[in-house]
Scaffold this motif. Structure first.
Motif, PDB file in Angstrom:
ATOM      1  N   ASN A   2       0.806  -1.235   0.000  1.00 30.15           N
ATOM      2  CA  ASN A   2       0.000   0.000   0.000  1.00 30.15           C
ATOM      3  C   ASN A   2       0.837   1.283   0.000  1.00 30.15           C
ATOM      4  OD1 ASN A   2      -2.499  -1.495   0.181  1.00 30.15           O
ATOM      5  ND2 ASN A   2      -1.977  -1.866   2.329  1.00 30.15           N
ATOM      6  N   THR A   3       2.000   1.223  -0.634  1.00 31.69           N
ATOM      7  CA  THR A   3       2.850   2.431  -0.693  1.00 31.69           C
ATOM      8  C   THR A   3       3.059   2.918  -2.130  1.00 31.69           C
ATOM      9  OG1 THR A   3       4.900   1.133  -0.807  1.00 31.69           O
ATOM     10  CG2 THR A   3       4.122   1.777   1.398  1.00 31.69           C
ATOM     11  N   SER A   4       2.257   2.419  -3.060  1.00 33.93           N
ATOM     12  CA  SER A   4       2.485   2.824  -4.453  1.00 33.93           C
ATOM     13  C   SER A   4       2.296   4.330  -4.643  1.00 33.93           C
ATOM     14  CB  SER A   4       1.583   2.037  -5.397  1.00 33.93           C
ATOM     15  OG  SER A   4       0.231   2.279  -5.115  1.00 33.93           O
ATOM     16  N   TRP A   5       1.503   4.984  -3.780  1.00 30.74           N
ATOM     17  CA  TRP A   5       1.337   6.435  -3.895  1.00 30.74           C
ATOM     18  C   TRP A   5       2.679   7.154  -3.706  1.00 30.74           C
ATOM     19  CZ3 TRP A   5       2.445   9.753   0.149  1.00 30.74           C
ATOM     20  CH2 TRP A   5       2.573   9.177   1.412  1.00 30.74           C
ATOM     21  N   MET A   6       3.582   6.550  -2.925  1.00 27.26           N
ATOM     22  CA  MET A   6       4.906   7.152  -2.749  1.00 27.26           C
ATOM     23  C   MET A   6       5.712   7.062  -4.045  1.00 27.26           C
ATOM     24  SD  MET A   6       6.058   5.667   0.953  1.00 27.26           S
ATOM     25  CE  MET A   6       5.010   5.784   2.394  1.00 27.26           C
ATOM     26  N   ILE A   7       5.600   5.928  -4.719  1.00 26.41           N
ATOM     27  CA  ILE A   7       6.298   5.752  -6.000  1.00 26.41           C
ATOM     28  C   ILE A   7       5.739   6.732  -7.025  1.00 26.41           C
ATOM     29  CG2 ILE A   7       6.765   4.137  -7.890  1.00 26.41           C
ATOM     30  CD1 ILE A   7       8.264   3.385  -5.361  1.00 26.41           C
ATOM     31  N   ILE A   8       4.407   6.869  -7.053  1.00 29.26           N
ATOM     32  CA  ILE A   8       3.774   7.815  -7.985  1.00 29.26           C
ATOM     33  C   ILE A   8       4.255   9.235  -7.692  1.00 29.26           C
ATOM     34  CG2 ILE A   8       1.586   8.797  -8.784  1.00 29.26           C
ATOM     35  CD1 ILE A   8       1.983   5.927  -9.707  1.00 29.26           C
ATOM     36  N   SER A   9       4.380   9.589  -6.412  1.00 30.69           N
ATOM     37  CA  SER A   9       4.883  10.921  -6.039  1.00 30.69           C
ATOM     38  C   SER A   9       6.278  11.152  -6.611  1.00 30.69           C
ATOM     39  CB  SER A   9       4.944  11.067  -4.510  1.00 30.69           C
ATOM     40  OG  SER A   9       3.672  10.975  -3.948  1.00 30.69           O
ATOM     41  N   ALA A  10       7.139  10.139  -6.466  1.00 27.52           N
ATOM     42  CA  ALA A  10       8.506  10.251  -6.989  1.00 27.52           C
ATOM     43  C   ALA A  10       8.494  10.390  -8.506  1.00 27.52           C
ATOM     44  CB  ALA A  10       9.322   9.023  -6.574  1.00 27.52           C
ATOM     45  N   LEU A  11       7.635   9.617  -9.171  1.00 29.93           N
ATOM     46  CA  LEU A  11       7.532   9.696 -10.634  1.00 29.93           C
ATOM     47  C   LEU A  11       7.066  11.075 -11.081  1.00 29.93           C
ATOM     48  CD1 LEU A  11       5.901   6.232 -11.429  1.00 29.93           C
ATOM     49  CD2 LEU A  11       8.244   6.913 -11.943  1.00 29.93           C
ATOM     50  N   LEU A  12       6.086  11.641 -10.356  1.00 31.30           N
ATOM     51  CA  LEU A  12       5.580  12.971 -10.718  1.00 31.30           C
ATOM     52  C   LEU A  12       6.662  14.035 -10.547  1.00 31.30           C
ATOM     53  CD1 LEU A  12       1.957  12.868  -9.279  1.00 31.30           C
ATOM     54  CD2 LEU A  12       2.612  13.017 -11.682  1.00 31.30           C
ATOM     55  N   GLY A  13       7.471  13.887  -9.493  1.00 35.79           N
ATOM     56  CA  GLY A  13       8.593  14.821  -9.304  1.00 35.79           C
ATOM     57  C   GLY A  13       9.571  14.740 -10.458  1.00 35.79           C
ATOM     58  N   PHE A  14       9.866  13.523 -10.889  1.00 37.20           N
ATOM     59  CA  PHE A  14      10.768  13.319 -12.027  1.00 37.20           C
ATOM     60  C   PHE A  14      10.165  13.918 -13.299  1.00 37.20           C
ATOM     61  CE2 PHE A  14      12.200  10.905 -15.714  1.00 37.20           C
ATOM     62  CZ  PHE A  14      13.576  10.929 -15.561  1.00 37.20           C
ATOM     63  N   VAL A  15       8.875  13.664 -13.517  1.00 36.45           N
ATOM     64  CA  VAL A  15       8.189  14.182 -14.710  1.00 36.45           C
ATOM     65  C   VAL A  15       8.240  15.703 -14.735  1.00 36.45           C
ATOM     66  CG1 VAL A  15       5.919  14.490 -15.789  1.00 36.45           C
ATOM     67  CG2 VAL A  15       6.670  12.210 -15.107  1.00 36.45           C
TER      68      VAL A  15
END
Length: 202
Positions: A158-171
């Motif tokens: 249940n931590t995929s939102w953290m990965i998405i946050s990191a991806l959005l920062g990269f984007v």
């Protein structure tokens, strides 16, 4: 072509014009200064005409977010359906890649949505005090499969939102600095995703 089909096409074209103008204005002046009146002036229509399609600027951003989120979701579904033979970590890597590439394929729209502060790409609901949407839920399910298969670390449930946050920062960094135009952008994305994967794999 019937009258309804013609009207649907005209409506879609007008919405596209409105969203295009909104993107340009957000880039030039910021979301706070965006107004229906300015959008109308940009596309040389009256504000009344714009209100036939959108009630306010927030609804325009919401429509843009839906377009972009739908693109990401469609591309992700193609990855899921077309790569069943891949291992779970390979499928997750592919999903993360398609997320970045889908957003970077519409840089102006992604930037406009982010600048609006509406958080619409990231999550449109909350569950147990954590951001949530169908994409986050889907990635959480992949994480659960990876944990069950002893490929991923058990503490990432249940931590995929953290990965998405990191991806959005990269984007956002890639868009702001126009890194997506570089010839080796694919490699940069792969390197970043490999760093993320290193944090979740056993």
């Amino acid at each position: 072509m019937g009258i309804k089909e013609r009207r649907d096409i005209e409506k879609a074209e007008m919405k596209k014009k409105i969203k295009g103008a909104a993107i340009e204005l957000i880039e030039q002046e910021g979301y706070e200064k965006l107004s229906i009146r300015k959008i109308a002036a940009k596309i040389e229509y009256s504000p009344t005409t714009i209100y036939l399609y959108y009630k306010d600027k927030a609804e325009i951003i919401s429509d843009m977010s839906y377009d972009l989120y739908h693109k990401v979701e469609s591309n992700a579904a193609a990855i899921i359906n077309g790569n069943a033979a891949l291992s779970i970590d390979q499928r997750i890597r592919s999903l993360l890649n398609v997320f970045v590439m889908s957003l970077c394929s519409e840089p102006e729209m992604a930037k406009a949505i982010m600048y609006s502060g509406t958080n619409a790409i990231f999550a449109n609901e909350s569950r147990n005090d954590k951001p949530s949407n169908s994409g986050i839920d889907m990635l959480d399910n992949f994480f659960a499969d990876g944990i069950a298969q002893r490929v991923l670390k058990p503490n990432i449930a249940n931590t995929s939102w953290m990965i998405i946050s990191a991806l959005l920062g990269f984007v956002m960094c890639a868009i702001e600095n126009q890194l997506y135009k570089l010839e080796d952008f694919d490699r940069l994305v792969s390197d970043f995703i490999e760093i993320l994967m290193g944090g979740i794999r056993l």
